[in-house]
Enzyme design. Structure first.
Site, PDB file in Angstrom:
ATOM      1  NE  ARG A   1     -11.891  62.389  17.493  1.00  0.00           N
ATOM      2  CZ  ARG A   1     -11.557  62.114  18.744  1.00  0.00           C
ATOM      3  NH1 ARG A   1     -10.318  62.275  19.139  1.00  0.00           N
ATOM      4  NH2 ARG A   1     -12.441  61.664  19.584  1.00  0.00           N
TER       5      ARG A   1
ATOM      6  CG  HIS B   1       5.523  72.489  21.024  1.00  0.00           C
ATOM      7  ND1 HIS B   1       4.419  72.485  20.214  1.00  0.00           N
ATOM      8  CD2 HIS B   1       6.224  73.592  20.660  1.00  0.00           C
ATOM      9  CE1 HIS B   1       4.452  73.517  19.402  1.00  0.00           C
ATOM     10  NE2 HIS B   1       5.546  74.203  19.650  1.00  0.00           N
TER      11      HIS B   1
ATOM     12  CG  PHE C   1     -15.285  62.627  24.571  1.00  0.00           C
ATOM     13  CD1 PHE C   1     -15.708  63.773  23.921  1.00  0.00           C
ATOM     14  CD2 PHE C   1     -16.129  61.536  24.601  1.00  0.00           C
ATOM     15  CE1 PHE C   1     -16.956  63.837  23.313  1.00  0.00           C
ATOM     16  CE2 PHE C   1     -17.366  61.576  23.993  1.00  0.00           C
ATOM     17  CZ  PHE C   1     -17.790  62.726  23.346  1.00  0.00           C
TER      18      PHE C   1
END
EC number: 2.5.1.78
Length: 163
Positions: A93, A132, A62
């Protein structure tokens, strides 16, 4: 950026190296830094000694656009690269964050004329287990390489266009 890119135009020539700033998120640094390294390695493979890099690390994805915007406005860079990993942390979100970041990156490049390349990825499924982690470490190297290919091809094609 799923396919290797090749530019139909000849690479720009000259003694001035390409100045490229990379802004990367420190969140999941062990994965994200692989994109940065893949990007640098591919640029060096394609154009040995012709690219100068500066890297700035910010807390998360962000925060990337504001930093890129200031770097673009500085006039010091030929291209900008964003690297980050936006994951679903169990609170819905991540899609909003990813969308806001990508939209901002496009706006920055269109507003400033400085090309911006994204290795800000949002996997549908990401878990903290080693399988992962290992997959995405390797995947980010590949995505960094692909971003470098796109970056160099774009800089070459832009050099051929009127300002």
């Amino acid at each position: 950026m799923n396919q290797p890119l090749s530019s139909p135009l000849a690479p720009a020539t000259g003694d001035t190296p390409r100045r490229i700033a990379v802004v990367s998120a420190s969140w999941h640094r062990d994965i994200v830094q692989n994109a940065v390294e893949g990007f640098r390695a591919e640029c060096e493979r394609q154009r040995p000694g012709q690219c100068q890099f500066e890297q700035l690390e910010v807390p998360g994805a962000f925060e990337i656009p504001l930093h890129l915007q200031r770097l673009a406005r500085s006039g010091r860079y030929d291209a900008l690269v964003a690297c980050g990993l936006v994951v679903n942390g169990g609170i819905y979100r991540h899609e909003f964050v990813a969308s806001a970041v990508i939209d901002a990156l496009m706006r920055i490049q269109l507003d400033t004329g400085v090309p911006v390349f994204s290795v800000v990825l949002t996997p549908r499924d990401f878990h903290s287990h080693e399988e992962h982690q290992s997959f995405f470490r390797t995947h980010f190297i590949t995505k960094g390489q692909e971003a470098a290919q796109a970056c160099l091809a774009t800089l070459d094609s832009l050099a051929q266009l009127p300002a």
